[in-house]
Design an enzyme around this catalytic site. Sequence first.
Site: not given
Ligand code: CA
Length: 310
Positions: A44, A111, A237, A293
Amino acid sequence: MNASLRRLWRQFVLVLCCLAAAGAAHAQSGYTQTRYPIVLVHGLFGFDSLLGVDYFYGVPDALRQGGAKVYVAQVSAANSTEVRGEQLLAQVKTILALTGASKVNLIGHSHGGPTIRYVAGVAPQLVASATSVAGVNRGSRVADIVRGVAPAGSVSEAVANAAATALVGMINLLSGGTGLPQMPTAALDSLTTAGAAKFNQSFPQGLPSGCGSGPELVNGVRYYSWTGTRTATNLLDPTDAFLVPLGWVFGEANDGLVSACSSRLGTHLGDYSQNHLDEVNQMVGLRDWFSADPVALYRQHANRLQKAGL
Ligand code: CA
C-alpha cells in the site's frame, strides 16, 4: 604518447580489467540465479522507485549481482487486491514475453502479498512461486480501526480519502506518475480483517488454518512467507515513531502494520527483528543492525528457489 603516459594508460586499463573481472566473478557466483525471473511487488502506498530510491531498498541490485533476472512491478499504490492483481497479471505476461520464460517467482510485501496470491490463484501456470513478506493475508487491525473511525459514507471517510488520495498523488508525481487508477477506500476495504476473509474464500491457496505454516505446493505453485515482529528497531529511523504506536493496537506479535499470524502463507520461513519498513530495508537501510540483514534474506530466498529448481 610518451613513456609515462603509456605507463599510466596501462595501469588504467589494468584497473578496468580487474574491476570488470571482479564484477563478472560476483555476477557469475550464481548464488541468486533462479531459473525463472523474480518479480518484486510493493505494498500500500508503494512504488517501484521514488526519487531514484527503490521501494525494496537495495534488493533488486543485490539479487541481480548474484545472477537473478529481477523485475519490479508497479501497480496502483492504493486500490483493491483484485484491481492490483489484474495489473500485476498483465505485467507478468509482459515479463514472460520479454524474457521468454514460462513462469515467474513472485515476491510481494504487505498488500503485495494478497496481490501476488491473486495472480497465483487465477494463473497458476504462470507462477513458479509466491512469497509473501509481511503479507496482509488475514487483514490488519490498523485497517479495521481506520475503517471503524471512518465508516462508509461518513464525513471522516471523505477526509481520510482526500488525505490518502493526496499522498498517492504525491507518490505518483515523485515516482514519475504512472497514471494507474487509485482508490484508497477500496484498498482499505481489502486490508480489513473482513475484506481479507472475503478475498481468502476465493483465494485460499497456501493459507494455514492456524498461525503456523500452510501447504507449500498448491496447483504447482510453491508458497512461502516471512515477516518482522518488532516495531522499534533503529533510533535513527523516523518511521519507527509511526510504527511503534500502531503496533500497540494488536495485542499480539506484529511489525507495526501486520500481525505475525496474518502474514503466514505456505512454508513459514521465519520471524525477524524487523518492523514493516525494515522488511524492505527502509528507510534507506536503517534497521536493527544486530539482527538479520533484510537484503540477505531476499538473497537467501533466491538461493532457496534456485535449489528448488525454480
Ligand atoms: Ca527501519
